[in-house]
Each structure stands twice: as structure tokens, then as C-alpha cells.
Design an enzyme around this catalytic site. Structure first.
Site, PDB file in Angstrom:
ATOM      1  N   PRO A   1      -1.042 -18.826 -15.587  1.00 60.86           N
ATOM      2  CA  PRO A   1      -2.280 -18.094 -15.303  1.00 60.86           C
ATOM      3  C   PRO A   1      -2.715 -18.229 -13.838  1.00 60.86           C
ATOM      4  O   PRO A   1      -3.234 -17.281 -13.255  1.00 60.86           O
ATOM      5  CB  PRO A   1      -3.301 -18.747 -16.245  1.00 60.86           C
ATOM      6  CG  PRO A   1      -2.477 -19.231 -17.398  1.00 60.86           C
ATOM      7  CD  PRO A   1      -1.163 -19.664 -16.796  1.00 60.86           C
TER       8      PRO A   1
ATOM      9  N   GLN B   1       4.661  15.585 -12.128  1.00 61.68           N
ATOM     10  CA  GLN B   1       3.924  16.680 -11.476  1.00 61.68           C
ATOM     11  C   GLN B   1       4.562  18.031 -11.804  1.00 61.68           C
ATOM     12  O   GLN B   1       3.875  19.003 -12.104  1.00 61.68           O
ATOM     13  CB  GLN B   1       3.923  16.433  -9.951  1.00 61.68           C
ATOM     14  CG  GLN B   1       3.033  17.361  -9.160  1.00 61.68           C
ATOM     15  CD  GLN B   1       1.542  17.064  -9.376  1.00 61.68           C
ATOM     16  OE1 GLN B   1       1.169  16.041  -9.947  1.00 61.68           O
ATOM     17  NE2 GLN B   1       0.700  17.972  -8.942  1.00 61.68           N
TER      18      GLN B   1
ATOM     19  N   GLY C   1       0.830  19.849 -17.273  1.00 61.91           N
ATOM     20  CA  GLY C   1       0.130  19.152 -18.364  1.00 61.91           C
ATOM     21  C   GLY C   1       1.085  18.436 -19.296  1.00 61.91           C
ATOM     22  O   GLY C   1       0.776  17.347 -19.815  1.00 61.91           O
TER      23      GLY C   1
ATOM     24  N   GLU D   1       9.599 -10.214 -11.314  1.00 61.72           N
ATOM     25  CA  GLU D   1      10.781 -10.758 -10.625  1.00 61.72           C
ATOM     26  C   GLU D   1      10.663 -10.559  -9.108  1.00 61.72           C
ATOM     27  O   GLU D   1      11.623 -10.205  -8.432  1.00 61.72           O
ATOM     28  CB  GLU D   1      12.067 -10.148 -11.187  1.00 61.72           C
ATOM     29  CG  GLU D   1      12.262 -10.566 -12.642  1.00 61.72           C
ATOM     30  CD  GLU D   1      13.571 -10.118 -13.243  1.00 61.72           C
ATOM     31  OE1 GLU D   1      14.594 -10.243 -12.558  1.00 61.72           O
ATOM     32  OE2 GLU D   1      13.550  -9.670 -14.400  1.00 61.72           O
TER      33      GLU D   1
ATOM     34  N   ARG E   1      11.121  26.648 -17.251  1.00 67.53           N
ATOM     35  CA  ARG E   1       9.694  27.003 -17.180  1.00 67.53           C
ATOM     36  C   ARG E   1       9.484  28.258 -16.335  1.00 67.53           C
ATOM     37  O   ARG E   1       9.883  28.287 -15.165  1.00 67.53           O
ATOM     38  CB  ARG E   1       8.914  25.823 -16.577  1.00 67.53           C
ATOM     39  CG  ARG E   1       7.431  26.031 -16.451  1.00 67.53           C
ATOM     40  CD  ARG E   1       6.762  25.965 -17.784  1.00 67.53           C
ATOM     41  NE  ARG E   1       5.320  26.160 -17.662  1.00 67.53           N
ATOM     42  CZ  ARG E   1       4.536  26.433 -18.704  1.00 67.53           C
ATOM     43  NH1 ARG E   1       5.040  26.532 -19.912  1.00 67.53           N
ATOM     44  NH2 ARG E   1       3.247  26.589 -18.523  1.00 67.53           N
TER      45      ARG E   1
ATOM     46  N   SER F   1       6.979  -6.100  -4.769  1.00 67.03           N
ATOM     47  CA  SER F   1       7.573  -5.421  -3.597  1.00 67.03           C
ATOM     48  C   SER F   1       7.236  -6.160  -2.297  1.00 67.03           C
ATOM     49  O   SER F   1       8.079  -6.279  -1.393  1.00 67.03           O
ATOM     50  CB  SER F   1       7.048  -3.987  -3.515  1.00 67.03           C
ATOM     51  OG  SER F   1       7.489  -3.265  -4.645  1.00 67.03           O
TER      52      SER F   1
ATOM     53  N   SER G   1       3.387 -15.081  -8.109  1.00 68.00           N
ATOM     54  CA  SER G   1       4.339 -14.906  -7.002  1.00 68.00           C
ATOM     55  C   SER G   1       4.683 -16.244  -6.355  1.00 68.00           C
ATOM     56  O   SER G   1       5.799 -16.441  -5.872  1.00 68.00           O
ATOM     57  CB  SER G   1       3.738 -13.985  -5.938  1.00 68.00           C
ATOM     58  OG  SER G   1       3.341 -12.768  -6.520  1.00 68.00           O
TER      59      SER G   1
HETATM   60  C1  LIG Z   1       5.569  -6.593 -17.884  1.00 66.83           C
HETATM   61  C2  LIG Z   1       5.714  -7.947 -17.276  1.00 66.83           C
HETATM   62  C3  LIG Z   1       6.696  -8.816 -17.739  1.00 66.83           C
HETATM   63  C4  LIG Z   1       6.811 -10.107 -17.181  1.00 66.83           C
HETATM   64  N1  LIG Z   1       7.739 -10.973 -17.690  1.00 66.83           N
HETATM   65  C5  LIG Z   1       7.791 -12.243 -17.202  1.00 66.83           C
HETATM   66  C6  LIG Z   1       8.697 -13.209 -17.765  1.00 66.83           C
HETATM   67  O1  LIG Z   1       9.461 -12.903 -18.686  1.00 66.83           O
HETATM   68  N2  LIG Z   1       8.666 -14.478 -17.289  1.00 66.83           N
HETATM   69  C7  LIG Z   1       7.835 -14.855 -16.268  1.00 66.83           C
HETATM   70  O2  LIG Z   1       7.872 -16.024 -15.888  1.00 66.83           O
HETATM   71  N3  LIG Z   1       6.970 -13.967 -15.719  1.00 66.83           N
HETATM   72  C8  LIG Z   1       6.933 -12.669 -16.156  1.00 66.83           C
HETATM   73  N4  LIG Z   1       6.042 -11.768 -15.616  1.00 66.83           N
HETATM   74  C9  LIG Z   1       5.132 -12.206 -14.584  1.00 66.83           C
HETATM   75  C10 LIG Z   1       5.491 -11.663 -13.218  1.00 66.83           C
HETATM   76  O3  LIG Z   1       6.655 -12.284 -12.730  1.00 66.83           O
HETATM   77  C11 LIG Z   1       4.274 -11.858 -12.311  1.00 66.83           C
HETATM   78  O4  LIG Z   1       3.304 -10.929 -12.758  1.00 66.83           O
HETATM   79  C12 LIG Z   1       4.602 -11.650 -10.845  1.00 66.83           C
HETATM   80  O5  LIG Z   1       5.383 -12.707 -10.351  1.00 66.83           O
HETATM   81  C13 LIG Z   1       3.330 -11.541 -10.008  1.00 66.83           C
HETATM   82  O6  LIG Z   1       2.520 -12.643 -10.276  1.00 66.83           O
HETATM   83  P1  LIG Z   1       0.957 -12.407 -10.611  1.00 66.83           P
HETATM   84  O7  LIG Z   1       0.842 -11.388 -11.674  1.00 66.83           O
HETATM   85  O8  LIG Z   1       0.350 -13.726 -10.824  1.00 66.83           O
HETATM   86  O9  LIG Z   1       0.397 -11.764  -9.298  1.00 66.83           O
HETATM   87  P2  LIG Z   1       0.005 -12.540  -7.961  1.00 66.83           P
HETATM   88  O10 LIG Z   1       1.024 -13.546  -7.620  1.00 66.83           O
HETATM   89  O11 LIG Z   1      -1.412 -12.968  -8.066  1.00 66.83           O
HETATM   90  O12 LIG Z   1       0.106 -11.353  -6.931  1.00 66.83           O
HETATM   91  C14 LIG Z   1      -0.766 -10.208  -7.017  1.00 66.83           C
HETATM   92  C15 LIG Z   1      -0.294  -9.173  -6.024  1.00 66.83           C
HETATM   93  O13 LIG Z   1      -0.411  -9.723  -4.719  1.00 66.83           O
HETATM   94  C16 LIG Z   1       0.581  -9.181  -3.889  1.00 66.83           C
HETATM   95  N5  LIG Z   1       1.361 -10.270  -3.291  1.00 66.83           N
HETATM   96  C17 LIG Z   1       1.945 -11.293  -3.915  1.00 66.83           C
HETATM   97  N6  LIG Z   1       2.623 -12.086  -3.039  1.00 66.83           N
HETATM   98  C18 LIG Z   1       2.450 -11.532  -1.832  1.00 66.83           C
HETATM   99  C19 LIG Z   1       2.873 -11.860  -0.511  1.00 66.83           C
HETATM  100  N7  LIG Z   1       3.630 -12.932  -0.297  1.00 66.83           N
HETATM  101  N8  LIG Z   1       2.494 -11.059   0.508  1.00 66.83           N
HETATM  102  C20 LIG Z   1       1.691  -9.971   0.283  1.00 66.83           C
HETATM  103  N9  LIG Z   1       1.255  -9.609  -0.933  1.00 66.83           N
HETATM  104  C21 LIG Z   1       1.627 -10.366  -1.982  1.00 66.83           C
HETATM  105  C22 LIG Z   1       1.468  -8.277  -4.775  1.00 66.83           C
HETATM  106  O14 LIG Z   1       1.061  -6.924  -4.638  1.00 66.83           O
HETATM  107  C23 LIG Z   1       1.172  -8.792  -6.165  1.00 66.83           C
HETATM  108  O15 LIG Z   1       1.398  -7.812  -7.145  1.00 66.83           O
HETATM  109  C24 LIG Z   1       5.945 -10.479 -16.134  1.00 66.83           C
HETATM  110  C25 LIG Z   1       4.978  -9.580 -15.674  1.00 66.83           C
HETATM  111  C26 LIG Z   1       4.859  -8.332 -16.219  1.00 66.83           C
HETATM  112  C27 LIG Z   1       3.805  -7.391 -15.684  1.00 66.83           C
END
Ligand SMILES: Cc1cc2nc3c(=O)[nH]c(=O)nc-3n(C[C@H](O)[C@H](O)[C@H](O)COP(=O)(O)OP(=O)(O)OC[C@H]3O[C@@H](n4cnc5c(N)ncnc54)[C@H](O)[C@@H]3O)c2cc1C
Length: 383
Positions: free
Chosen positions: A129, A336, A340, A363, A267, A366, A133
């Protein structure tokens, strides 16, 4: 589906055979499939992919690592037909990847045949939680107690959460600060005090959960690699599979282009069809260009990982970044073009629009891929 790319020099005859065989399997098994119950459908897909022999691609064969080109072809093909089938396949690889790459002979023997046959469902539990990243900040702890490890903490957004048979879990063991103090563990889903605290619903539905580890005891030999090696194990697993996330995006994008070509050709617009319109043609050309660029990046990175013998981090990051970001644009253009119908439930491009979104986040978002590319460039420039 454009299959011209299979003639590229990155591939061997076995890759072309795989594309043919899996393409046929998808046509026979995934068309018009409707799932009421997501968990049962995912379990069924894992079993069927295992029985057909395709999950063997996800695991190491003895000391031989999974072949990334085969994984990429499989994910592209599956994603073209069904996002959920691609998910079921991909998680078997990601969830067991640490065992394939770093497991002992006993760990491989205990889990990989079951993963490959579809008898065991795998999951990868890294995100928490308070830490996504920035995986170096993992707070879940693992303390040694005699012949056991005791895990305490919480994981969230865990794919296959609720249906997995084991969770490859990353936890802090404290050998050093940050990334230097993590380890990887195989935690069976039926371990006492491991609970699915919450099921999470996302825009492209698949089993996803928050897990609570409340003094979960596992045997000492459930650790993968050495204590303190967890961060490296996690990152190497992610690097291996990162390219294949790009491949899945490529499959979604190719499907969107095919749907757009078919729809625009039928279309009516004025005295002709949508496809006769110059603006539509420009869009179609841009979509095809983006797809070919992604395919080149994805299969270059996959080939480099299999046979190139070089550090593949930059190529893998470029492949994932470009393929996922550009697939989003390709799919958006297809929506697009459908007007609809493009935002109507049950229409394929609407499903693709939801399927692609999370690939730009998980994973390594971007932004994280850009950081990997830039750091690698600067390291080279400063050397
Ligand atoms: C559908 C789904 C399936 C998933 N499955 C798994 C799984 O099987 N196992 C697992 O462990 N995790 C899983 N995840 C978690 C996923 O790996 C994390 O959501 C991801 O690593 C981003 O972490 P966060 O959501 O805490 O976002 P944060 O780390 O809080 O980041 C939020 C946003 O900040 C930006 N950001 C982050 N780092 C940087 C940076 N260095 N520089 C600039 N901007 C940045 C990005 O836009 C990012 O989206 C899953 C997520 C989703 C949505």
C-alpha cells in the site's frame, strides 16, 4: 493479423511454428468465450493452456532460462485474441520467474512442473500500500525464527490474488539499508495467517487482491536465493518479463488495427466508406507505423535477451515504453473510428481500450522506463 514480422531475422523456425500452433489454438478455444465467474474462468484458462503444453514456455527447463522470443510471441498472440488468456499465461511466468532464475534444484522440482502443467497458479507479490514504483522501500518483514521465517505485512494489487497456489513474496530481512535488505520467499497460499484482505476491481477485470501476512510461518528453505538478494531477484525477474508486457500491448494494438480496418471498410460515409476518406487513411497509416516500430523494439529486445549476450535493460525498457504507450494511441484511434460503437460494451475496441491501460503502470510505469533508459545512457556517456 499481419504475420510478416515472423520472417524477421530475430526468429528461428520453432518461433514460427509456435505462432502457427498457438494462433490455431486461440482460434479454436478462445472465440466467443464468455465468463460469468472470473476466478473460474482464469483457473480454466490456466488449466487449458497447461494441458495444451504452452505454459512450459513460462518456466526454466533445467538450467535453461525461458526463451523470451517464445514468451513474446505467445503473449502477442494470446493478447490479440483475449486479454484474460494473456493474463493467465503471463502470470504463470512472472509468478514463478524467481524460481526459474534463482531457485534451487528442489524448489524448481517442487513448483515448476506444476506451474507448467497448470496444476498450480503462480503470483508475484511485491507492491505494498505504501510502496509501488519504489520497491526498495518494501516494509513487509521476514524474521528468522529457528527453522522458519515469519512474515508480517501487507501486499496490494497482487494479480491472481485469491486464486493463486503460491505467492512469490518480497520482504525485508535487514541485511542492509533499502534495496540491500530484501529477500524473496515462496509462500504457499494455504499458509496459516495469510489472508486475502480485499478483492480489488479494475477496469479490465482479472483476479486482483490485497493480501495480509499476519505472522505467516514458512520453512527456512522457502527463501529463494540468499538473504539480501531479493531486490536483484525481483528486478531480474521483471527485466525478463518486461519485454513481454510490450508484446501483449502489441497484440492488443494489432487487434485494434484489424478491427479498425474491417469497420472502416464497411461503414458508409457519404458516397463511399469510412476507409475511402483521406483522414481515415492517414490514421490507419499512423497506426500501422506505430505497430511496426513497437514490434521491432519488442523483438529486438527479446532477441538480445536470448542470444545477444549484452545487458538488456535499456532495450527492454524501450520496448515496454514504446509498445504500451503507442498501443494506447492506436487503440484510441480505433475507438474514435468506430464512433458510438467504439464506446459500447461488448464491442472489441471498447474492451481493448480498457485492457491496455494498466500495462503503462505495472511492471514499471512509463516514467520508470524513461528513467532506466536515461540512466543507462548517462552511465555510458560518463564512462
Ligand atoms: C492491474 C494491475 C495489476 C498489478 N499486478 C501486480 C502484481 O501481480 N504484483 C505486484 O507486486 N504488483 C502488481 N501491480 C502493482 C503495480 O506494479 C504498481 O501499481 C506500480 O508499480 C505502480 O505503483 P503504485 O501504484 O504504488 O504507484 P506509485 O509508485 O505511487 O506511482 C504513481 C505514479 O507516479 C509516477 N511515477 C512513479 N515513479 C516515477 C518516477 N521515478 N519518476 C516520475 N514519475 C513516477 C507514475 O506515473 C506512476 O504511475 C499491479 C497493478 C495493476 C494496476
Amino acid at each position: 493479423m499481419d504475420r510478416g514480422f515472423l520472417a524477421w531475422p530475430f526468429f528461428e523456425p520453432r518461433h514460427r511454428e509456435l505462432a502457427d500452433e498457438l494462433g490455431q489454438w486461440c482460434a479454436d478455444n478462445l472465440a466467443d468465450r464468455y465468463a460469468d465467474d472470473l476466478d473460474s474462468e482464469c483457473r480454466a484458462l490456466v488449466r487449458e493452456l497447461g494441458a495444451a503444453g504452452f505454459l512450459k514456455l513460462c518456466v526454466a527447463d533445467g538450467d535453461r532460462r525461458p526463451d523470451v522470443r517464445s514468451l513474446a510471441i505467445a503473449r502477442e498472440t494470446l493478447a490479440y485474441h483475449s486479454g484474460l488468456a494473456d493474463f493467465a499465461f503471463a502470470m504463470q511466468g512472472l509468478g514463478s520467474g524467481a524460481i526459474s532464475l534463482f531457485g534451487t534444484v528442489e524448489q524448481k522440482r517442487a513448483w515448476l512442473p506444476k506451474v507448467a502443467s497448470g496444476q498450480a497458479i503462480a503470483a508475484f507479490a511485491m507492491t505494498e500500500p505504501e510502496c509501488g514504483s519504489d520497491a526498495a522501500n518494501i516494509a513487509t518483514s521476514a524474521m528468522r525464527d529457528g527453522n522458519e521465517w515469519v512474515l508480517v505485512g501487507e501486499k496490494t494489487y497482487i494479480s491472481n490474488g485469491g486464486i493463486a497456489d503460491f505467492y512469490l513474496t518480497f520482504a525485508r530481512t535487514g541485511e542492509g539499508e533499502g534495496a540491500r535488505g530484501l529477500s524473496a520467499f515462496i509462500v504457499p497460499a494455504d499458509a496459516e495467517n495469510l489472508a486475502v484482505a480485499e478483492r480489488i476491481e479494475v477496469i479490465a477485470p482479472h483476479p486482483l487482491a490485497r493480501l495480509a501476512y499476519g505472522n505467516v510461518r514458512i520453512p527456512a528453505d522457502a527463501i529463494v536465493g540468499e538473504p539480501g538478494e531479493g531486490f536483484r531477484i525481483g528486478m531480474e525477474t521483471l527485466t525478463l518479463f518486461r519485454v513481454t508486457v510490450g508484446a501483449a500491448a502489441l497484440g492488443f494494438a494489432r487487434r485494434a488495427l484489424d478491427e479498425a480496418l474491417s469497420y472502416a471498410s464497411k461503414r458508409r460515409l457519404g458516397s463511399g466508406t469510412l476507409a475511402d476518406n483521406a483522414v481515415t487513411q492517414e490514421k490507419l497509416a499512423d497506426m500501422a507505423l506505430a505497430i511496426d516500430a513497437s514490434a521491432l523494439l519488442v523483438y529486438r529486445a527479446a532477441w538480445q535477451q536470448d542470444v545477444g549476450g549484452t545487458d538488456n535493460r535499456r532495450a527492454a525498457a524501450m520496448a515496454k515504453l514504446h509498445a504500451t504507450d503507442s498501443a494506447q494511441s492506436v487503440i484510441d484511434a480505433a475507438v474514435q473510428m468506430h464512433g458510438g460503437a467504439g464506446v459500447t460494451r461488448g464491442v472489441k475496441v471498447e474492451e481493448l481500450y480498457r485492457d491496455i491501460r494498466a500495462l503503462r503502470i505495472y511492471e514499471g510505469a512509463s516514467e520508470v522506463q524513461r528513467q532506466i533508459i536515461a540512466r543507462d545512457l548517462l552511465k555510458e556517456a560518463r564512462a
